[in-house]
Design a protein around this motif. Structure first.
Motif, PDB file in Angstrom:
ATOM      1  N   LEU A 141       0.838  -1.200   0.000  1.00  0.00           N
ATOM      2  CA  LEU A 141       0.000   0.000   0.000  1.00  0.00           C
ATOM      3  C   LEU A 141       0.868   1.244   0.000  1.00  0.00           C
ATOM      4  N   SER A 142       0.788   2.005  -1.091  1.00  0.00           N
ATOM      5  CA  SER A 142       1.507   3.272  -1.179  1.00  0.00           C
ATOM      6  C   SER A 142       0.497   4.403  -1.349  1.00  0.00           C
ATOM      7  N   ALA A 143       0.991   5.605  -1.544  1.00  0.00           N
ATOM      8  CA  ALA A 143       0.111   6.762  -1.710  1.00  0.00           C
ATOM      9  C   ALA A 143      -0.786   6.597  -2.933  1.00  0.00           C
ATOM     10  N   VAL A 144      -0.309   5.930  -3.968  1.00  0.00           N
ATOM     11  CA  VAL A 144      -1.115   5.732  -5.178  1.00  0.00           C
ATOM     12  C   VAL A 144      -2.309   4.836  -4.898  1.00  0.00           C
ATOM     13  N   LEU A 164      -9.673   6.137  -2.466  1.00  0.00           N
ATOM     14  CA  LEU A 164     -10.459   7.355  -2.237  1.00  0.00           C
ATOM     15  C   LEU A 164     -11.296   7.710  -3.461  1.00  0.00           C
ATOM     16  N   ARG A 165     -10.697   7.675  -4.636  1.00  0.00           N
ATOM     17  CA  ARG A 165     -11.427   8.025  -5.858  1.00  0.00           C
ATOM     18  C   ARG A 165     -12.517   7.008  -6.154  1.00  0.00           C
ATOM     19  N   THR A 174      -7.746   5.965   3.838  1.00  0.00           N
ATOM     20  CA  THR A 174      -8.730   5.023   3.301  1.00  0.00           C
ATOM     21  C   THR A 174      -9.856   4.769   4.302  1.00  0.00           C
ATOM     22  N   SER A 175      -9.527   4.742   5.595  1.00  0.00           N
ATOM     23  CA  SER A 175     -10.554   4.540   6.618  1.00  0.00           C
ATOM     24  C   SER A 175     -11.542   5.708   6.630  1.00  0.00           C
ATOM     25  N   SER A 187      -6.409  -1.684   8.409  1.00  0.00           N
ATOM     26  CA  SER A 187      -7.200  -0.523   7.993  1.00  0.00           C
ATOM     27  C   SER A 187      -8.405  -0.966   7.179  1.00  0.00           C
ATOM     28  N   PHE A 188      -8.415  -0.669   5.887  1.00  0.00           N
ATOM     29  CA  PHE A 188      -9.639  -0.837   5.097  1.00  0.00           C
ATOM     30  C   PHE A 188     -10.084  -2.286   4.943  1.00  0.00           C
TER      31      PHE A 188
END
Length: 289
Positions: free
Chosen positions: A133-136, A142-143, A179-180, A208-209
């Protein structure tokens, strides 16, 4: 299926294209399987049912109605804010991942129809830097949430990850909260999030998610947890139960809702998306008094 395979095998000698390198040993029963036979079954052993890891594109092929999947955000690329170098530079690892998988990210994001039901989809691929899991990946999730809210449909995420990507340090760890928070927006919109845990789902992804789904399901035999079993045993100075981090153990102890075989994913997910979309026959009930 397998009986016919061995019958045909006896009739002819292996060609050059059917050389030993085209055979796969099952991690479960140790049987030797013809690679094309395993591919046809989406890498589920026809002898013992072991679910081998499946690349993201193959999973989408299994899941989505033909021609219905549309990919989004494929142009998002990781950056190297820390100029990180361990045995290799982060830039070099990204280049290798790109060459191996044909994309810039460990997750494919898009939308498709599952037995006619529209859904936003995120599918992680362990082949790209361990599905980290990276920023991308965080931005893609999110999108996808925003598209789900805009189009009033559910979100399905298939996790296959070792956790947060260490090469991005805090930038990666912040994706857990990002993401949460995004999934809370989905909940407020009263839209479903179905989390599917595949082998492996570990680290920051499981923390997390992956465990925030309205429905959390897993493939048979999937390794799911935060830290590795050896690290836990060394920390608590105790021997862990057999199969401690397998999906069957998690189901038995109430941490997930169901175990669903790969061949049943399409029907199961479409049924569940329809279930969550069902409106009460008489509208919302209100308490009196």
């Amino acid at each position: 299926m397998l009986g016919g395979f061995f019958k045909n095998l006896r009739k002819k000698q292996a060609t050059k294209d059917e050389a030993p390198s085209h055979w796969i040993k099952c991690a479960g029963c140790q049987s030797l399987m013809y690679a094309k036979e395993m591919e046809a079954s989406f890498f589920v052993c026809p002898k013992c049912g072991t679910h081998a890891r499946l690349e993201a594109s193959k999973r989408l092929e299994l899941l989505c109605d033909e021609g219905s999947f549309v990919e989004f955000d494929s142009n998002l690329k990781p950056v190297d804010p820390l100029n990180f170098v361990d045995k290799k530079s982060y830039k070099k690892r990204l280049e290798e991942g790109r060459e191996k998988c044909g994309r810039y990210s460990s997750a494919i994001s898009g939308e498709g129809r599952i037995n006619g039901v529209l859904a936003q989809l995120i599918v992680f691929d362990f082949n790209f830097m361990g599905g980290s899991l990276s920023a991308v990946e965080g931005e893609k999730i999110l999108r996808a949430v925003r598209r789900a809210i805009e189009k009033k449909c559910g979100l399905v995420i298939f996790s296959a990850s070792g956790g947060a990507r260490m090469q991005e340090s805090t930038f990666s760890l912040m994706q857990m909260s990002k993401t949460s928070a995004a999934l809370q927006l989905l909940a407020e919109a009263k839209l479903p999030f179905i989390s599917v845990l595949t082998d492996p789902t570990m680290g920051g992804v499981s923390a997390s998610f992956a465990f925030l789904g309205d429905l959390i399901v897993a493939e048979p035999g999937a390794l799911v947890g935060f830290a590795g079993a050896r690290v836990i045993e060394q920390t608590i100075k105790a021997t862990l139960p057999e199969g401690f981090q397998k999906s069957e153990f998690l189901l038995e102890h109430g941490l997930i809702d169901a175990i669903v075989a790969r061949s049943e994913h399409k029907k199961y997910l479409s049924d569940m998306l329809k279930f969550f979309d069902t409106k009460p026959a008489y509208g919302e009930l209100k308490l009196i008094g």
